[in-house]
Write an enzyme that holds these catalytic residues in place. Structure first.
Site, PDB file in Angstrom:
ATOM      1  N   SER A 180       0.819  -1.211   0.000  1.00 17.39           N
ATOM      2  CA  SER A 180       0.000   0.000   0.000  1.00 17.39           C
ATOM      3  C   SER A 180       0.859   1.271   0.000  1.00 17.39           C
ATOM      4  O   SER A 180       1.621   1.494  -0.924  1.00 17.39           O
ATOM      5  CB  SER A 180      -0.945  -0.079   1.196  1.00 17.39           C
ATOM      6  OG  SER A 180      -1.911   0.927   1.121  1.00 17.39           O
ATOM      7  N   HIS A 385      -8.116  -5.139   0.619  1.00 16.20           N
ATOM      8  CA  HIS A 385      -6.854  -4.438   0.886  1.00 16.20           C
ATOM      9  C   HIS A 385      -6.066  -5.034   2.048  1.00 16.20           C
ATOM     10  O   HIS A 385      -4.886  -5.368   1.906  1.00 16.20           O
ATOM     11  CB  HIS A 385      -7.164  -2.965   1.154  1.00 16.20           C
ATOM     12  CG  HIS A 385      -5.974  -2.088   1.042  1.00 16.20           C
ATOM     13  ND1 HIS A 385      -5.302  -1.890  -0.156  1.00 16.20           N
ATOM     14  CD2 HIS A 385      -5.292  -1.353   1.959  1.00 16.20           C
ATOM     15  CE1 HIS A 385      -4.286  -1.070   0.050  1.00 16.20           C
ATOM     16  NE2 HIS A 385      -4.259  -0.734   1.318  1.00 16.20           N
TER      17      HIS A 385
END
Ligand SMILES: *[C@@H]1O[C@H](CO)[C@@H](O)[C@H](O)[C@H]1NC(C)=O
Ligand SMILES: *[C@@H]1O[C@H](CO)[C@@H](O)[C@H](O)[C@H]1NC(C)=O
Length: 410
Positions: A180, A385
């Site tokens: 990320s 995620h």
């Protein structure tokens, strides 16, 4: 101004309730294994030691005088040869820390798996998080300390840590795994300081983030249009830091959540609110451990910067307002990062159900980057995620592949 603040608050609370009714996670700490509660409160170093792995703490100074803590797992438990181990550097995501790679215990945590696969594993900690709250002369209580976004993390922190690792290990090049924001920082580094391309053998990007125009998180979509006013409001009330480690983490480790219903909902679902939720892949037994370490603190500018890019649909420098932009960048609008200047071999790993690193945005980056060698979709529709670091099957679905790719560079 106050009215806007109320609206933002309202939106956040509304979404907390919305997400809560959609996906309720219920657990009760009274029946929880004490070892889980312990894991929720131990720091990265002690946690690694608890599971019988070697660990070292290193301190790295950045050019602009931040003091960062880097954690190293020099070798594994089963695989404990100490000579000639290839080096890998892991960089965590937003609101997180090095703990992200070891929370899920030795059979699942990426750092442990890499150590057992023969690597010398180094884990960075960005300025402002639990482990990197020191500066040569600024205190984290001063707003001067928090004047950074992930641009500074990519431009100062990651290069300083990589130089340190290379010097300490004596190798010429290392491999990089980012998750990320850990990938965003990498793009910043390799585009603004191209010489760092030569220090990296390969970049393995989990949930890569450069463009964010297609983010699906309802909270971010609701708040992002207010980015500019939000920045002014936060400045006004003196909030430089968002979600420091301590508050929620203490609750998670001890009482978990207050009795009052709304706070309880908030603290349970906070992360999932931003990132999506996948009941299949999240081991709720481990939830207190996750919440004991995350959120780990970040500056408000890190969020503002992402918010600006959500609005502009560009991967660009921090927008300081037209006057300062002209002064600092020479243009009224902030310039874009030069993605085509990145020369490291890149492997992108993305997932269909990722609300933050969406397939569309990953594709946009993919088309501009010149050296992407592989682009891999995680073979599970619901994978989201946070699953990249916390999923039950992360090893099978993604780490095994990354380790296989990495072995080509040794
Ligand atoms: C969930 O975590 C607990 C504690 O680490 C472990 O005993 C259990 O096997 C895990 N469950 C799954 C499905 O991985
Ligand atoms: C971006 O980087 C490439 C490769 O180094 C270079 O040729 C190009 O001129 C750069 N573009 C800008 C706008 O700086």
């Amino acid at each position: 101004m106050l009215f806007k603040l109320c609206i933002i608050k309202f939106i956040i609370i509304f979404h907390v309730i919305y997400v809560h009714t959609e996906n309720t996670i219920d657990y009760d700490l009274r029946d929880t294994d004490p070892s889980i509660i312990e894991d929720a409160t131990l720091d990265t170093f002690t946690l690694i030691k608890k599971y019988g792995f070697p660990c070292e703490i290193h301190r790295v100074y950045t050019e602009d005088k931040y003091i960062l803590e880097v954690h190293r797992v020099p070798y594994g438990k089963r695989n404990s040869t100490r000579q000639n181990r290839p080096v890998v550097f892991l960089q965590h995501g937003l609101l997180s820390s090095s703990a992200e790679f070891v929370l899920m215990r030795p059979d699942k945590g990426l750092a442990y798996l890499l150590a057992e696969a023969g690597y010398d594993v180094w884990m960075g900690n960005a300025r402002g998080n639990t482990y990197s709250r020191h500066h040569a002369f600024l205190k984290p209580t001063s707003s001067e300390f928090w004047k950074f976004s992930w641009h500074e993390i990519g431009h100062y922190d990651v290069p300083a840590m990589i130089d340190y690792v290379i010097k300490e290990t004596g190798v010429q090049k290392i491999q990089y795994i980012g998750f990320s924001q850990g990938t965003t920082a990498f793009w910043v580094m390799t585009s603004t300081r191209p010489e760092y391309n030569d220090k990296i053998l390969a970049m393995h990007a989990m949930a890569p983030i450069a463009y964010v125009g297609n983010i699906r998180s309802p909270v971010i979509r609701a708040v992002a249009p207010f980015t500019n006013s939000l920045e002014r409001i936060l400045k006004l009330i003196g909030a430089n830091e968002i979600l420091p480690n301590g508050m929620i983490n203490k609750l998670a480790g001890e009482k978990l959540c207050l009795e009052e219903a709304l706070t309880q909902v908030l603290c349970k679902n906070l992360l999932f609110l931003f990132c999506g939720f996948n009941a299949e892949q999240l081991n709720t037994t481990m939830l207190p451990v996750v919440l004991g370490h995350t959120p780990a603190g970040a500056s408000t500018r890190q969020f503002i910067h992402f918010g600006q890019m959500y609005k502009s649909k560009k991967f660009a420098f921090f927008d300081q307002g037209w006057f300062r932009n002209k002064w600092n960048y020479g243009t009224f609008k902030p310039p874009s990062y030069n993605i085509s200047a990145i020369r490291t071999p890149i492997f992108l790993h993305y997932a269909d159900n990722d609300w933050l690193s969406t397939p569309k945005d990953v594709d946009k980056f993919f088309k501009e980057a010149k050296t992407v060698v592989g682009k891999y979709r995680v073979p599970l529709d619901k994978f989201n995620h946070l699953d990249f670091v916390f999923a039950n099957d992360a090893k099978k679905l993604i780490y095994d592949r990354i380790i296989r790719i990495m072995s080509q560079f040794i």
